[in-house]
Design an enzyme around this catalytic site. Structure first.
Site, PDB file in Angstrom:
ATOM      1  N   GLU A  71       8.232   1.529  -0.356  1.00  0.00           N
ATOM      2  CA  GLU A  71       6.834   1.930  -0.514  1.00  0.00           C
ATOM      3  C   GLU A  71       6.245   2.011   0.891  1.00  0.00           C
ATOM      4  O   GLU A  71       6.173   1.004   1.591  1.00  0.00           O
ATOM      5  CB  GLU A  71       6.065   0.914  -1.364  1.00  0.00           C
ATOM      6  CG  GLU A  71       4.612   1.287  -1.551  1.00  0.00           C
ATOM      7  CD  GLU A  71       3.785   0.159  -2.141  1.00  0.00           C
ATOM      8  OE1 GLU A  71       2.639  -0.030  -1.692  1.00  0.00           O
ATOM      9  OE2 GLU A  71       4.289  -0.548  -3.026  1.00  0.00           O
ATOM     10  N   CYS A  78      -2.605  -1.203  -0.552  1.00  0.00           N
ATOM     11  CA  CYS A  78      -1.813   0.031  -0.448  1.00  0.00           C
ATOM     12  C   CYS A  78      -2.429   1.174  -1.246  1.00  0.00           C
ATOM     13  O   CYS A  78      -2.115   2.341  -0.988  1.00  0.00           O
ATOM     14  CB  CYS A  78      -0.385  -0.224  -0.903  1.00  0.00           C
ATOM     15  SG  CYS A  78      -0.253  -1.056  -2.488  1.00  0.00           S
ATOM     16  N   GLU A  89      -2.683   7.956   6.331  1.00  0.00           N
ATOM     17  CA  GLU A  89      -3.278   6.663   6.028  1.00  0.00           C
ATOM     18  C   GLU A  89      -3.737   5.965   7.309  1.00  0.00           C
ATOM     19  O   GLU A  89      -3.017   5.950   8.317  1.00  0.00           O
ATOM     20  CB  GLU A  89      -2.269   5.773   5.306  1.00  0.00           C
ATOM     21  CG  GLU A  89      -2.801   4.394   4.956  1.00  0.00           C
ATOM     22  CD  GLU A  89      -1.745   3.480   4.363  1.00  0.00           C
ATOM     23  OE1 GLU A  89      -2.122   2.542   3.638  1.00  0.00           O
ATOM     24  OE2 GLU A  89      -0.545   3.692   4.620  1.00  0.00           O
TER      25      GLU A  89
END
Length: 527
Positions: free
Chosen positions: A244, A281, A373
């Site tokens: 991830e 996240c 991100e």
């Protein structure tokens, strides 16, 4: 000489205590080989269910010291970490229930049928554990995605011993939790080395390259995860790497939704993007809003509700966050109605909000940085002139863990004449592993139907790291053809001695007298 591993207080930047030493290549080799020897005992399905439940019990019994260590090393706060510990214990018990039920073994039996053209042989299929699994702990969830977290729990449920590479931001918490898991193993008749802990950056590479490691689970940055993923693929025998990595988690706010409840949406967005100092996240990092008065109202509510300064997990992350905001705010046409304060002697940060016209993101260029991100309490509002502009921007959003739609009452009910709700749902589904409607993505429920994953770069595989199906990452199917009954594993025998749910000749079959509690500890369950 091995380097020391220190526990550091992120609120002050000062060392708390020396916890361990970084694992050398020889130490990693010893750890993996020790875990490898636990495969045989862990094949006992009853014992591994007992291990998971005992681990949950011990974690709860030691909750005070565990939470205190985690708070001292992460600054996430006692209330948040108390909730995370409860989630972690629940997760362990959920996987124990899964082991008891046995459906995850996916037992399928097709009896021989010579009347078919061509004739079908006797075929029996189920899933077996891969072997030693490497788990790379996450920084932002020191319990639920760390040593006792979902990767470890699901691997143990599958029957795989685990070697965990501790995250350097919470080594003391990792040591305490590993000791509890190892104690749970011995108390349930399994080797302590069913779970082994190692520290150090180099140890992470040595671990993924070890020939006895059969799969890996990772939660962290794109850069770190991609390096390990590439190493896993470059081995003489490549292994599955379930990483991830990074996620933008876009939110789409329709004109009609903003007209109905701009203040409510802005306030909810503020809570979601600053939760845990923006270190979730699934933090919403890009928000598509209508250009005009309704979007302005939403922005005003967002900036008014954004919480005050918070402590990030470590000073390196804090510095990267501040540098990322500066770089993004300097792009042409980007405005910063809220910039992060850097207070408390350089240990805390405030929230940031950036805005930009969506048209600037329509084609590749320097504004692509806004589609990456930025870890921390920041979100980017992209002002969309119309639906076509929003669609063009969504087409450029990379794979993501979640996508959120904020719809009006009519759009949610499917009664708006334009059918916008259904069209948007179809537009975001290819982007994300989880689609949220009229809610917020922060908070990932542990449930059988959950999926926590998404297209690359959100993850490196199609698997989930949360929910019951996370166990599938650590299993592989094997089929037996025309195998004499006496040689078959118990799981595949016609009599179904282990009382497992299965499919026989294409039909689902629940065994008579199926035991919800599963086999008792000590009952043998297969190869």
């Amino acid at each position: 000489m091995a380097a020391p591993v220190w526990s550091v207080d992120p609120r002050t930047g000062k060392r708390r205590e020396r916890v361990a030493v970084e694992a050398t290549a020889d130490a990693v080799d010893a750890a993996v080989r020790a875990a490898h020897t636990a495969r045989g005992p862990l094949a006992d399905r009853g014992r591994r269910a007992a291990l998971l439940r005992r681990a949950a019990d011990l974690l709860e019994a030691d909750a005070g010291p565990v939470v205190a260590d985690a708070d001292a090393e992460t600054a996430l706060g006692i209330p948040r970490l108390t909730g995370e510990l409860a989630r972690t214990a629940y997760q362990l018990r959920s996987f124990a229930d899964l082991v008891d039920e046995g459906a995850f073994l996916d037992v399928r039996i097709d009896h021989a049928d010579p009347g078919l053209a061509p004739p079908r042989p006797d075929l029996r299929r189920y899933k077996i554990p891969l072997g030693v699994v490497a788990v790379y702990a996450a920084s932002n969830f020191p319990l639920a995605f760390s040593v006792p977290g979902g990767d470890t729990a699901s691997a143990l449920a599958a029957g795989c011993p685990v070697v965990v590479k501790a995250h350097p931001d919470h080594p003391a918490t990792s040591e305490r939790c590993a000791a509890l898991l190892r104690r749970a193993a011995t108390e349930t008749g399994l080797p302590a080395d069913t779970v082994v802990l190692v520290h150090g950056f180099r140890a992470g590479l040595d671990l993924v390259r070890h020939p006895l490691v059969t799969a890996a689970g990772f939660t962290g940055s794109i850069r770190g995860g991609r390096a390990l993923y590439d190493a896993a693929a470059a081995r003489p025998h490549p292994i599955p790497f379930h990483g991830e990595l990074g996620s933008l988690n876009p939110v789409v706010v329709t004109e009609a939704a903003a007209a109905e409840r701009a203040d409510e949406i802005g306030t909810g967005l503020a809570g979601s993007m600053t939760l845990g100092t923006g270190q979730f996240c699934v933090k919403p990092g890009l928000v598509l809003v209508p250009d005009g008065p309704h979007g302005d109202r939403l922005l005003a509510a967002l900036t008014a509700a954004a919480t005050g300064p918070g402590v990030m997990l470590d000073h390196r992350m804090r510095d990267a966050f501040l540098a990322g905001i500066r770089e993004r705010a300097q792009l042409p046409g980007v405005q910063a109605p809220l910039l992060p304060s850097a207070e408390d002697g350089g240990h805390t940060v405030g929230a940031a909000v950036l805005t930009v016209d969506a048209a600037r993101l329509a084609a590749p260029g320097p504004h692509d940085l806004l589609l990456e991100e930025c870890f921390g309490p920041v979100t980017v509002l992209a002002r969309c002139a119309d639906e076509d502009e929003a669609a063009a921007l969504l087409a450029r959003v990379p794979g993501t863990l979640s996508a959120t739609l904020q719809l009006s009452a009519a759009e949610s009910a499917g009664t708006d004449p334009a059918g916008r709700g259904a069209r948007l749902l179809a537009a975001v589904t290819p982007l994300a592993g989880r689609v949220v409607v009229n809610g917020w993505p922060t908070g990932v429920a542990v449930a059988p139907a959950q999926h926590h994953g998404g297209p690359y770069p959100a993850t490196t595989s199609t698997a989930t790291s949360v929910g019951a199906t996370a166990v599938e990452r650590w299993l592989r199917p094997v089929a037996y053809q025309d195998t004499p009954p006496a040689l078959l594993p118990p799981e595949l025998r016609d009599a179904n001695p282990l009382e497992l749910p299965r499919r026989v000749d294409g039909r689902a079959e629940e065994p008579r007298g199926h035991r919800a509690g599963g086999p008792p500890a000590g009952e043998g369950t297969g190869p």
